[in-house]
Motif scaffolding. Structure first.
Motif, short mmCIF file in Angstrom:
data_model
loop_
_atom_site.label_atom_id
_atom_site.label_comp_id
_atom_site.label_asym_id
_atom_site.label_seq_id
_atom_site.Cartn_x
_atom_site.Cartn_y
_atom_site.Cartn_z
N LYS A 1 0.83 -1.20 0.00
CA LYS A 1 0.00 0.00 0.00
C LYS A 1 0.87 1.25 0.00
CE LYS A 1 -4.29 -1.64 2.09
NZ LYS A 1 -5.27 -1.43 3.19
N ASP A 2 0.49 2.18 -0.88
CA ASP A 2 1.21 3.45 -0.96
C ASP A 2 0.58 4.42 0.03
OD1 ASP A 2 2.75 5.58 -1.61
OD2 ASP A 2 2.08 5.73 -3.70
N MET A 3 1.11 4.45 1.24
CA MET A 3 0.56 5.29 2.29
C MET A 3 0.75 6.78 1.96
SD MET A 3 -0.72 3.19 4.34
CE MET A 3 -0.67 1.46 4.85
N PRO A 4 -0.16 7.63 2.41
CA PRO A 4 -0.03 9.07 2.14
C PRO A 4 1.28 9.66 2.64
CG PRO A 4 -2.22 8.55 2.98
CD PRO A 4 -1.41 7.31 3.12
N GLU A 5 1.75 9.19 3.78
CA GLU A 5 2.97 9.76 4.35
C GLU A 5 4.21 9.44 3.52
OE1 GLU A 5 1.90 6.10 6.94
OE2 GLU A 5 0.88 7.74 5.86
N TYR A 6 4.09 8.45 2.63
CA TYR A 6 5.26 8.06 1.84
C TYR A 6 5.68 9.15 0.84
CZ TYR A 6 4.74 3.25 3.56
OH TYR A 6 4.67 2.14 4.36
N LYS A 7 4.75 10.08 0.53
CA LYS A 7 5.06 11.11 -0.46
C LYS A 7 6.20 12.01 -0.01
CE LYS A 7 0.39 11.26 -2.41
NZ LYS A 7 -0.80 12.12 -2.70
N ASN A 8 6.33 12.22 1.30
CA ASN A 8 7.34 13.11 1.84
C ASN A 8 8.52 12.36 2.45
OD1 ASN A 8 5.71 15.39 1.19
ND2 ASN A 8 4.54 15.07 3.08
N MET A 9 8.65 11.08 2.14
CA MET A 9 9.71 10.26 2.73
C MET A 9 10.68 9.79 1.64
SD MET A 9 7.32 8.00 5.32
CE MET A 9 8.64 6.91 5.81
N THR A 10 11.92 9.59 2.03
CA THR A 10 12.90 9.04 1.09
C THR A 10 12.63 7.57 0.87
OG1 THR A 10 14.46 8.45 2.85
CG2 THR A 10 14.63 10.68 1.92
N SER B 1 18.90 -5.21 1.61
CA SER B 1 18.54 -6.26 0.64
C SER B 1 17.33 -5.86 -0.18
CB SER B 1 18.27 -7.57 1.38
OG SER B 1 19.41 -8.01 2.09
N ALA B 2 16.35 -5.22 0.48
CA ALA B 2 15.14 -4.81 -0.22
C ALA B 2 15.46 -3.75 -1.27
CB ALA B 2 14.12 -4.27 0.78
N ILE B 3 16.33 -2.80 -0.94
CA ILE B 3 16.68 -1.75 -1.90
C ILE B 3 17.41 -2.34 -3.10
CG2 ILE B 3 18.12 0.30 -2.23
CD1 ILE B 3 17.40 1.14 0.60
N ARG B 4 18.33 -3.28 -2.84
CA ARG B 4 19.05 -3.93 -3.95
C ARG B 4 18.09 -4.68 -4.87
NH1 ARG B 4 22.96 -5.20 0.04
NH2 ARG B 4 22.09 -7.30 0.23
N LYS B 5 17.13 -5.39 -4.28
CA LYS B 5 16.16 -6.13 -5.09
C LYS B 5 15.30 -5.17 -5.90
CE LYS B 5 12.52 -9.61 -4.87
NZ LYS B 5 11.79 -10.59 -4.02
N ALA B 6 14.89 -4.07 -5.29
CA ALA B 6 14.06 -3.09 -6.00
C ALA B 6 14.81 -2.50 -7.19
CB ALA B 6 13.62 -1.99 -5.04
N GLU B 7 16.11 -2.24 -7.02
CA GLU B 7 16.90 -1.67 -8.11
C GLU B 7 17.08 -2.66 -9.25
OE1 GLU B 7 20.43 -0.48 -6.13
OE2 GLU B 7 19.63 1.47 -5.49
N LYS B 8 17.29 -3.93 -8.91
CA LYS B 8 17.52 -4.94 -9.95
C LYS B 8 16.26 -5.35 -10.67
CE LYS B 8 21.67 -7.14 -8.02
NZ LYS B 8 22.25 -8.40 -7.50
N LYS B 9 15.13 -5.42 -9.92
CA LYS B 9 13.94 -6.06 -10.47
C LYS B 9 12.79 -5.09 -10.75
CE LYS B 9 11.47 -10.41 -9.75
NZ LYS B 9 11.26 -11.55 -8.81
N TYR B 10 12.70 -4.01 -9.96
CA TYR B 10 11.52 -3.15 -10.05
C TYR B 10 11.86 -1.68 -10.29
CZ TYR B 10 9.42 -7.27 -7.88
OH TYR B 10 9.00 -8.54 -7.59
N GLU B 11 13.01 -1.42 -10.91
CA GLU B 11 13.41 -0.06 -11.23
C GLU B 11 13.41 0.84 -10.00
OE1 GLU B 11 10.84 1.23 -14.34
OE2 GLU B 11 11.81 -0.02 -15.88
N GLY B 12 13.76 0.28 -8.87
CA GLY B 12 13.90 1.05 -7.64
C GLY B 12 12.64 1.21 -6.82
N ASP B 13 11.51 0.65 -7.28
CA ASP B 13 10.24 0.81 -6.56
C ASP B 13 10.14 -0.22 -5.44
OD1 ASP B 13 7.69 1.26 -5.68
OD2 ASP B 13 6.75 1.15 -7.66
N VAL B 14 10.31 0.24 -4.19
CA VAL B 14 10.31 -0.69 -3.05
C VAL B 14 8.90 -1.17 -2.72
CG1 VAL B 14 12.42 0.25 -2.05
CG2 VAL B 14 10.22 1.24 -1.41
N LEU B 15 7.88 -0.52 -3.24
CA LEU B 15 6.50 -0.95 -2.97
C LEU B 15 6.15 -2.23 -3.73
CD1 LEU B 15 4.61 2.48 -3.09
CD2 LEU B 15 5.29 1.18 -1.07
#
Length: 734
Positions: free
Chosen positions: A375-384, A429-443
């Motif tokens: 889920k893309d929470m509202p607070e995520y818009k202002n978070m790194t 590990s999650a950030i590395r997987k997002a970069e390799k598989k999902y173009e950096g999208d951790v969601l």
């Protein structure tokens, strides 16, 4: 095996002359068994070296072992001669007859020696004595080293500069002296066909062939390579001969020295227990008497810089060997996965499973749904991105207890083979997987909170899917079945599984469901297999030996050293079917043999591996892995011009594969086949081109219907609880 030692030398080598190398190794006396049978050789009788061998050695080195006479340093004695003339008169008092006579007086005079000359003579004398003393010590050590040798062992020495092989230990009590090889000049050498894979054939100047069976495999390989270098043989035949023959003496020295220095270094690591896998291995007689030493001038030793260079070269070759072996391992496991899936499709319930459609499965063309993400929470818009990832990890930790409860309930109901939950994926590990598989999208990562279940077979998987649907269906967000479909590709590396994603505590979790025949291939290392196959794109090629393409003979020879180092703890003739690690090592070494012109040893190794695969209760004679080895056996036979036997093996492989596809071939006869069996049916096909497709669709429906009926029967027998109220508790799911 002993450390590399400086061999004695009668004179310093001429500048630019090929000095050669000394190799000493233990070989089997044909009159004895090797390895000894149980109880034999434990307290082997040690015999003294025979007098004729020692006398021969003494005669050959008699002058070298004599101390020089002491120099005379007392000065020189000078002889002084003085001549005196005396006049003698005769005739009495008249003294009329006179004559002259010469009297010679001789005496000596001591002349002291010049101090500088005296010091020079004394210094030369001491240097000569020291040289003789060293040679005597070396001779004594050599005689002591080989004066007592266990029964059944003969020690031979190879001198690469002279191309000679000499017996340096005594014959044994049962040795046949009539056929014993003592000294020859080698004109040709090649591997023997001994099943031990420790044999080499040496041809002397008279054309007579002599077979030597080494006590250790690495003795045979190092001797064979050294002889190939000397004789100008190797991969490429005449091309290699031209290359080696065109080298200068210094270049020949360097080429041989680099190889044999690496051999000696590897031997020392094995001998001293520096290789962890061989620490508990018992040292053998072959190892005790295995040495490699460079001919050097007296007092010359390898300096630290040279030793460091050898160590660095070994590290490079070892890394290359590890990578090559890994490729062999990855492709082997991929073949095992393919074979496991082929057999799994024989399950009567598979057509029914194959017809099922997953939920929101992006790999299934027939299933189009929304992509499942966190889920893309509202607070995520202002978070790194890192902050978002940390929040998702915290949510995963909150959801983990609920996932544990569900997995325990499923395992309790179905009797899982294995169950595992967690740990929660780390932020990095999650950030590395997002970069390799999902173009950096951790969601898009769905396995922050994860678990694995291993089911016995496809019926158990169907039961689990039904139980999950009835128990916590509203929580399920995705069911991925596509990799288990026969018309869909497997994951990189050949693996196939099922995934269920469900939402717990407003967080997407993942249950990975593995089927035992696939899981057992790699177990918990399956993900590492998948990751490596993805990283190195191993699905793009089929033959692991392709990794050796374009390697020169020197590098291949060095890789064989690493291969022998890897299998030093398990000789080929002691290998058993459950020694999977060593079986892989030997398979990798076969590729080196085939590429390096040692096809005889490749054949010997492959025959043993095929025998072990046939003995394995999990593989057998018709398994894909066994057929794969037989394919390479045929290749090794063709390299030896054994074309008839190779053709027989290739026909057998083709026959087995053809029988597997027989049903498919019968079900898909072409229109033109039917034209000769039923002209009316062929005419109907021509007039109605879609008729065959409709019939195929009808056949599939009937097959699925029969499979579903088989599933219902198995369900009634094994999973009766599915008809009752056996839902899995999910009170903590929301």
């Amino acid at each position: 095996m002993t450390a590399a030692e400086s061999a004695p030398q009668s004179a310093a080598p001429l500048k630019g002359k090929w000095t050669g190398t000394i190799l000493e190794a233990a070989f089997v006396d044909p009159a004895y068994n090797w390895p000894p049978k149980d109880g034999e050789g434990v307290n082997a009788v040690e015999i003294e070296a025979s007098p004729y061998l020692l006398a021969k050695a003494d005669n050959e080195n008699a002058d070298e072992l004599k101390y020089p006479p002491a120099p005379k340093t007392n000065g020189k004695t000078q002889v002084i001669t003085e001549t005196e003339t005396i006049t003698v008169a005769r005739c009495g008092v008249f003294k009329c007859c006179k004559s002259e006579e010469q009297v010679i007086n001789t005496h000596t005079k001591k002349i002291p020696m010049d101090p500088e000359e005296k010091a020079r003579l004394q210094r030369e004398y001491m240097e000569k004595r020291e040289m003789v003393r060293k040679k005597r010590n070396e001779k004594k050590e050599e005689q002591e080293k080989y004066a007592r040798v266990p029964d059944g062992v003969l020690i031979y020495r190879l001198d690469t500069s002279a191309r000679t092989v000499s017996l340096i230990s005594a014959p044994n009590s049962n040795t046949d002296l009539r056929t014993l090889m003592t000294d020859i000049v080698v004109t040709d050498a090649y591997p023997s066909k001994s099943a031990s894979r420790r044999g080499i054939i040496l041809v002397d100047e008279n054309g007579q062939a002599h077979e030597l069976i080494a006590c250790e495999q690495r003795s045979a390989t190092s001797w064979m390579e050294a002889l190939n270098m000397v004789l100008g043989k190797g991969r490429g035949g005449p091309k290699f001969t031209k290359f080696f023959g065109g080298l200068s003496s210094n270049e020949q020295n360097e080429l041989e020295e680099q190889y044999l220095n690496l051999t000696a270094y590897s031997n020392n690591l094995i001998r001293t227990g520096a290789i962890p896998s061989h620490n508990d291995k018992k040292k053998t007689t072959g190892g005790i008497y295995y040495s490699v030493s460079k001919k050097q001038e007296a007092g010359e030793e390898l300096d630290e810089e040279t030793l460091e260079s050898i160590a660095k070269r070994r590290a490079v070759i070892k890394d290359s060997w590890d990578f090559y072996r890994m490729i062999c391992s990855l492709l082997r496991d991929r073949r095992k996965y393919d074979e496991a899936f082929r057999r799994m499709q024989m399950d009567p319930v598979y057509p029914y499973l194959n017809s099922l459609t997953g939920l929101n499965d992006p790999g299934d063309d027939a299933n189009v749904g929304e992509e499942v993400t966190q889920k893309d929470m509202p607070e995520y818009k202002n978070m790194t991105r890192t902050a978002v990832c940390k929040d998702l990890v915290e949510r995963a930790e909150k959801a983990l207890p609920s996932l544990v409860e569900i997995c325990k309930a499923l395992a309790g109901s179905l009797g899982m083979e294995e169950v595992g939950v967690g740990p929660v994926k780390e932020v990095s590990s999650a950030i590395r997987k997002a970069e390799k598989k999902y173009e950096g999208d951790v969601l898009k990562i769905k396995d922050y909170c994860r678990a694995l279940l291993v089911v016995k077979d496809f019926p158990t998987l169907l039961a689990l899917l039904e139980l999950a649907r009835d128990s916590f269906g509203p929580l399920i967000r995705r069911v991925k079945l596509s990799t288990l479909k026969s018309d869909h590709a497997a994951l990189p590396g050949g693996y196939r599984d099922c995934k269920i994603n469900l939402e717990l505590k407003e967080h997407i979790c993942e249950i990975q469901i593995h089927v035992w025949p696939m899981w057992v291939v790699c177990g918990v290392d399956g993900f590492r297999h998948y990751r490596h196959c993805l990283e190195y794109s191993t699905d793009s090629f089929k033959d692991p030996y392709d990794a050796l393409a374009n390697l020169d003979s020197k590098t291949l020879a060095e890789l064989i050293i690493m291969a022998e180092e890897a299998v030093a703890g398990m000789p080929l003739d002691r290998l058993d079917w459950y020694h999977e690690k060593y079986i892989l090592d030997y398979f990798a070494e076969v590729g080196l043999f085939l590429d390096h012109g040692l096809s005889v040893w490749a054949e010997t190794t492959l025959r043993q591996l095929i025998k072990l695969r046939c003995m394995s209760p999990d593989i057998g004679a018709d398994h894909e892995e066994t057929l794969y080895l037989q394919k390479y056996l045929a290749k090794s036979l063709r390299q030896q011009q054994k074309n008839d036997e190779a053709e027989h093996i290739e026909k057998r492989i083709e026959s087995i594969k053809s029988s597997r596809k027989k049903k498919e071939q019968e079900a898909s006869k072409s229109v033109w086949d039917a034209l000769f069996t039923d002209p009316k049916e062929a005419f109907d096909y021509i007039m109605d081109p879609n008729k065959k497709e409709r019939e195929e669709e009808s056949r599939l429906k009937k097959e699925i219907k029969a499979s579903k009926k088989a599933w219902r029967k198995i369900r009634q027998q094994r999973f009766q609880f599915l008809d009752g109220d056996q839902s899995v508790g999910t009170s903590n799911g929301k």
